[in-house]
Design a protein around this motif. Structure first.
Motif, PDB file in Angstrom:
ATOM      1  N   ASP A  21       0.855  -1.183   0.000  1.00  0.00           N
ATOM      2  CA  ASP A  21       0.000   0.000   0.000  1.00  0.00           C
ATOM      3  C   ASP A  21       0.891   1.234   0.000  1.00  0.00           C
ATOM      4  OD1 ASP A  21       0.985   0.165   2.594  1.00  0.00           O
ATOM      5  OD2 ASP A  21      -0.951  -0.154   3.566  1.00  0.00           O
ATOM      6  N   SER A  57      -3.395  -8.007  -2.101  1.00  0.00           N
ATOM      7  CA  SER A  57      -4.689  -8.672  -1.956  1.00  0.00           C
ATOM      8  C   SER A  57      -5.031  -8.861  -0.479  1.00  0.00           C
ATOM      9  CB  SER A  57      -4.662 -10.018  -2.675  1.00  0.00           C
ATOM     10  OG  SER A  57      -5.917 -10.658  -2.593  1.00  0.00           O
ATOM     11  N   ARG A  83      -5.714  -5.136   0.939  1.00  0.00           N
ATOM     12  CA  ARG A  83      -6.859  -4.384   0.423  1.00  0.00           C
ATOM     13  C   ARG A  83      -8.189  -5.091   0.624  1.00  0.00           C
ATOM     14  NH1 ARG A  83      -7.421  -0.159  -3.756  1.00  0.00           N
ATOM     15  NH2 ARG A  83      -9.573  -0.218  -4.497  1.00  0.00           N
ATOM     16  N   ILE A  84      -8.225  -6.420   0.356  1.00  0.00           N
ATOM     17  CA  ILE A  84      -9.512  -7.113   0.447  1.00  0.00           C
ATOM     18  C   ILE A  84      -9.512  -8.223   1.485  1.00  0.00           C
ATOM     19  CG2 ILE A  84     -10.079  -6.534  -1.938  1.00  0.00           C
ATOM     20  CD1 ILE A  84      -9.476  -9.445  -2.702  1.00  0.00           C
ATOM     21  N   ASP A 120      -4.232 -14.279  -2.640  1.00  0.00           N
ATOM     22  CA  ASP A 120      -3.878 -13.874  -3.997  1.00  0.00           C
ATOM     23  C   ASP A 120      -4.236 -14.994  -4.963  1.00  0.00           C
ATOM     24  OD1 ASP A 120      -2.744 -12.546  -6.156  1.00  0.00           O
ATOM     25  OD2 ASP A 120      -0.723 -13.265  -5.722  1.00  0.00           O
ATOM     26  N   MET A 166      -8.782  -9.971  -6.772  1.00  0.00           N
ATOM     27  CA  MET A 166      -8.769  -8.530  -6.985  1.00  0.00           C
ATOM     28  C   MET A 166      -9.001  -8.221  -8.459  1.00  0.00           C
ATOM     29  SD  MET A 166      -5.695  -7.010  -4.594  1.00  0.00           S
ATOM     30  CE  MET A 166      -5.915  -5.340  -5.174  1.00  0.00           C
ATOM     31  N   SER A 167      -9.851  -7.244  -8.731  1.00  0.00           N
ATOM     32  CA  SER A 167     -10.140  -6.866 -10.104  1.00  0.00           C
ATOM     33  C   SER A 167      -9.047  -5.948 -10.650  1.00  0.00           C
ATOM     34  CB  SER A 167     -11.477  -6.135 -10.167  1.00  0.00           C
ATOM     35  OG  SER A 167     -11.369  -4.858  -9.542  1.00  0.00           O
ATOM     36  N   GLU A 190      -9.308  -2.525  -9.038  1.00  0.00           N
ATOM     37  CA  GLU A 190      -8.775  -2.465  -7.679  1.00  0.00           C
ATOM     38  C   GLU A 190      -7.260  -2.440  -7.678  1.00  0.00           C
ATOM     39  OE1 GLU A 190     -11.968  -4.805  -4.882  1.00  0.00           O
ATOM     40  OE2 GLU A 190     -10.957  -5.974  -6.443  1.00  0.00           O
ATOM     41  N   VAL A 191      -6.658  -3.269  -8.528  1.00  0.00           N
ATOM     42  CA  VAL A 191      -5.194  -3.303  -8.616  1.00  0.00           C
ATOM     43  C   VAL A 191      -4.661  -1.968  -9.126  1.00  0.00           C
ATOM     44  CG1 VAL A 191      -3.234  -4.393  -9.777  1.00  0.00           C
ATOM     45  CG2 VAL A 191      -5.105  -5.801  -8.908  1.00  0.00           C
ATOM     46  N   GLN A 234      -4.704   0.612  -6.482  1.00  0.00           N
ATOM     47  CA  GLN A 234      -3.624   0.402  -5.521  1.00  0.00           C
ATOM     48  C   GLN A 234      -2.301   0.925  -6.078  1.00  0.00           C
ATOM     49  OE1 GLN A 234      -4.822  -0.591  -2.749  1.00  0.00           O
ATOM     50  NE2 GLN A 234      -3.361  -1.735  -1.524  1.00  0.00           N
ATOM     51  N   TYR A 251      -5.411  -9.741 -17.147  1.00  0.00           N
ATOM     52  CA  TYR A 251      -6.862  -9.599 -16.965  1.00  0.00           C
ATOM     53  C   TYR A 251      -7.665  -9.885 -18.235  1.00  0.00           C
ATOM     54  CZ  TYR A 251      -5.083  -7.572 -12.734  1.00  0.00           C
ATOM     55  OH  TYR A 251      -4.380  -7.383 -11.568  1.00  0.00           O
TER      56      TYR A 251
END
Length: 295
Positions: free
Chosen positions: A24, A47, A50-51, A55, A59-60, A63-64, A67, A87
């Motif tokens: 972060d 991961s 944040r959530i 891993d 995480m979408s 979201e990545v 970050q 992705y």
């Protein structure tokens, strides 16, 4: 220099850069404050942070990317961002590379795992076919060149996890093709001995990254040994996350006993976060001075 140019200059140095990985903005800021030249946003740690989940591709992309943006806003040292599998298909890879560059990343890692990806030192990994792996890296390189034509820039770190399923030879062959396609940095994940690490570095051109997970498959060698083997970067993806989690668990258990373990004093905490810098910069504004007096 841009962050990508700074990273290129670092890669040209005759050393193995120790690269603590962040998760972060605050962890990245601490890495920079301690004088490290670069950092990597660990997908595993991000991961978790944040959530609060492993891993495993949860995480979408959005979201990545958010970050990444938070981290680059907080520090000026080059950031390598974890772009996972890109992705989607090759066109998604191009969009991912463009997004990371716009967010300020100096480099992006693209890997050949089958989606949803897994941490490189956990069971159940599988990789896509050679053709799909090469298309991912080709798309990333194409987007890098398109960015350069528009005045942007980003480096491509190409990763293969083929060692797990198909052996070291296949992993080296894939990485060699990644270099031929135009990847800037090569990463063969999880060699299992010093001998395998030497074979990787002996067989492949250009800068190579070692990934040192405490308790993982790859030997945790001293930095001088990693340099001698031929690595340019030694990434430590979980060191800070593990230390932070252990400190929090220790503190939480101590608080239950009405105790306080040794921790950073309040003044240092405020300084590290940036209160002192904020107040120094705000002194020219009268309303901010009033705010400080009320603090």
């Amino acid at each position: 220099m841009t962050s990508a140019e700074t990273l290129r200059a670092l890669l040209a140095e005759d050393t193995c850069h120790i690269m603590p990985c962040c998760f972060d903005a605050l962890s990245a800021k601490l890495i920079a404050q301690e004088g490290y030249a670069l950092t990597f946003m660990s997908g595993f740690a991000a991961s978790a942070s944040r959530i609060g989940a492993p891993d495993l591709g949860l995480m979408s992309y959005g979201e990545v990317l958010d970050q990444v943006r938070n981290i680059t806003d907080a520090t000026d040292i080059p950031l390598i961002g974890d772009g996972d599998t890109g992705y989607g298909n090759a066109m998604n890879v191009r969009r991912t590379v463009a997004g990371f560059a716009k967010a300020g990343a100096a480099s992006i890692m693209i890997e050949d795992q089958l989606a949803p990806k897994r941490c490189g030192h956990t069971p159940g990994k599988a990789v896509v076919s050679r053709d799909e792996a090469f298309d991912r890296v080709r798309a990333a390189v194409d987007e890098r060149e398109a960015l350069r034509a528009r005045g942007g820039d980003i480096l491509i770190l190409a990763r293969t996890d083929a060692r797990h399923e198909h052996g070291l030879g296949e992993a080296i062959d894939r990485a060699a093709k990644f270099a031929e396609i135009g990847a800037d940095i090569l990463f063969v994940e999880a060699p299992r001995s010093e001998g395998e690490m030497r074979e990787v570095c002996r067989s492949l051109p250009g800068p190579k990254m070692a990934n040192i997970v405490e308790g993982g498959d790859t030997p945790d060698l001293p930095n001088a040994a990693l340099h001698d083997i031929g690595y340019t970067i030694a990434a430590y993806p979980l060191s800070l996350m593990a230390a932070a989690m252990q400190a929090m668990v220790t503190t939480l258990r101590a608080m239950r006993q009405d105790q306080r373990p040794n921790q950073m004093d309040f003044g240092s905490l405020r300084s590290r976060i940036g209160f002192d810098d904020y107040y120094a910069a705000s002194e020219r504004y009268e309303s901010s001075l009033r705010l400080r007096s009320d603090d």
